[in-house]
Design an enzyme around this catalytic site. Structure first.
Site, PDB file in Angstrom:
ATOM      1  N   CYS A 190       6.768   6.633  -2.932  1.00 19.63           N
ATOM      2  CA  CYS A 190       6.490   5.956  -4.200  1.00 19.63           C
ATOM      3  C   CYS A 190       5.025   5.602  -4.379  1.00 19.63           C
ATOM      4  CB  CYS A 190       7.379   4.725  -4.354  1.00 19.63           C
ATOM      5  SG  CYS A 190       6.993   3.348  -3.260  1.00 19.63           S
ATOM      6  N   ASP A 191       4.271   5.425  -3.305  1.00 21.79           N
ATOM      7  CA  ASP A 191       2.841   5.127  -3.412  1.00 21.79           C
ATOM      8  C   ASP A 191       2.116   6.186  -4.239  1.00 21.79           C
ATOM      9  OD1 ASP A 191       4.173   4.285  -1.057  1.00 21.79           O
ATOM     10  OD2 ASP A 191       2.302   3.799  -0.054  1.00 21.79           O
TER      11      ASP A 191
END
Length: 399
Positions: A190-191
């Site tokens: 998700c980063d």
């Protein structure tokens, strides 16, 4: 960045008194001072001058400490990388703060960074982490009306689009050793939704080529389908966390991980044309996350490192909190979030952040580089934490 230091050593002349007043105006947070009620003071937004003093102090401290990173507890080699995501995330925040304040020294720092990097993104140019510095390049290019500054980034992106990766988003070890996981040629953690999509969209906006935004939308949607939990309305960090649980048997949703996504959405949404029907999809995702995140904020203003398990690491954490505060404030400023409903969370979040910036400008309580909730120490700092604080300041100061 060596040439920047003399300039910024002079900028550290903000008075001790101003800093102390700013700190005392907030609620100084310690691990044991959480209360069940929010005081009237916490609901009162500090003045613009107070917010500016805190943000400038933090920015000046960080810019003056860009040569020797002995104050970073872990991953110093990653921190030293001038093209990497750690410095890149700081410069995203500095870019927003410089543009908001029109501070000539900060604006010059953005140019100096690009020139020092020869306007190139990271060595692993296919990796989202090595693309985030391109956000600053795009901002400078827009300001100077000079597309040559994003030409190296544009060249890389065209190559990526011409050779689209088709890996599964399953997070498995990369046998080639080129990345931590094979799937990182796509946005399988998700980063990455902070690191890459806003840069791609910005290059597309600058060049007028819709192919970049088309790529973003297809890859972003794949990540939503894979990592977004439809019950909690939060993102898993990556596929390894689907079945993992915290020590208190809670699903693991990492604060900074969701902060990356939540802060990245405004940066992306701003690049999408108003008449593009896809814009509403990202606005709806933003509002859905906001409604979930606001319920998870603690009385002291911080979001816990493990969002659903506040007791696992019951201490302040500033990087996730900075990103959340930025997102919520941006949502209010842009009419996506109701001011009455969300302003208390923004005010409390900012006061928490301000309380962790010491007199010299060093930000504390930043969880170190990782992929999940971990122990945090009062003296822990990192560049991306300062970037998050500057993002927050750029929007909170407009309220």
């Amino acid at each position: 960045m060596r040439t920047l230091l003399p300039r910024y050593s002079l900028l550290l002349s903000l008075s001790f008194f101003t800093g102390l007043v700013t700190l005392l105006s907030g609620c100084v947070m310690t691990p044991n001072n959480q209360t069940s009620e929010t005081s009237k003071d916490q609901l009162t937004l500090p003045s613009t001058s107070d917010i500016t003093a805190v943000a400038n102090r933090a920015a000046d401290w960080q810019l003056a400490h860009m040569e020797n990173f002995d104050y970073v507890r872990t991953f110093r080699d990653h921190t030293e990388n001038p093209h990497g995501w750690i410095q890149g995330a700081f410069f995203v925040g500095l870019t927003r703060w410089a543009e908001h304040t029109s501070n000539p020294d900060y604006l010059q720092a953005l140019v100096a960074k690009g020139e020092a990097n020869i306007w190139k993104i990271g060595e692993k140019d296919w990796h989202a982490d090595d693309q985030v510095i391109g956000y600053t390049y795009a901002a400078v290019a827009a300001r100077k009306n000079d597309l040559t500054l994003v030409a190296p980034t544009q060249k890389v992106f065209k190559k990526i689009m011409a050779n689209r990766a088709t890996h599964s988003l399953e997070y498995t070890s990369d046998p080639t050793g080129e990345g931590e996981a094979t799937c990182q040629r796509r946005w399988c953690w998700c980063d990455a939704l902070f690191m890459a999509p806003p840069v791609w969209a910005a290059v597309g906006k600058l060049t007028g080529d819709p192919a970049y935004l088309n790529y973003v939308d297809e890859e972003y949607q794949a990540t939503i389908d894979y990592l977004f939990d439809k019950q909690e309305h939060l993102f898993y960090r990556d596929g390894r966390f689907f079945e993992r649980r915290s020590k208190n048997d809670k699903k693991i949703f990492w604060s900074r991980g969701n902060g990356w996504v939540f802060a990245g959405l405004p940066l992306l949404i701003e690049q999408i044309p108003a008449n593009d029907p896809r814009k509403q999809k990202y606005e709806n995702l933003f509002k859905t996350m906001a409604a979930s995140l606001v319920k998870l904020q603690q009385p002291n203003g911080f979001w816990p490192s493990s969002l659903l398990d506040k007791d696992e690491f019951n201490v302040p954490e500033t990087s996730g909190t900075g990103f959340m505060t930025f997102g919520l404030a941006w949502g209010i400023n842009n009419g996506l979030l109701n001011r009455d409903d969300y302003l208390p969370a923004v005010t409390s979040g900012w006061r928490g952040l301000a309380s962790t910036v010491n007199e010299s400008g060093k930000l504390g309580w930043v969880q170190q580089v990782g992929a999940s909730p971990e122990k945090i120490l009062p003296e822990d700092t990192q560049l991306y934490g300062v970037g998050a604080l500057l993002l927050a300041a750029s929007e909170v100061s407009q309220l």
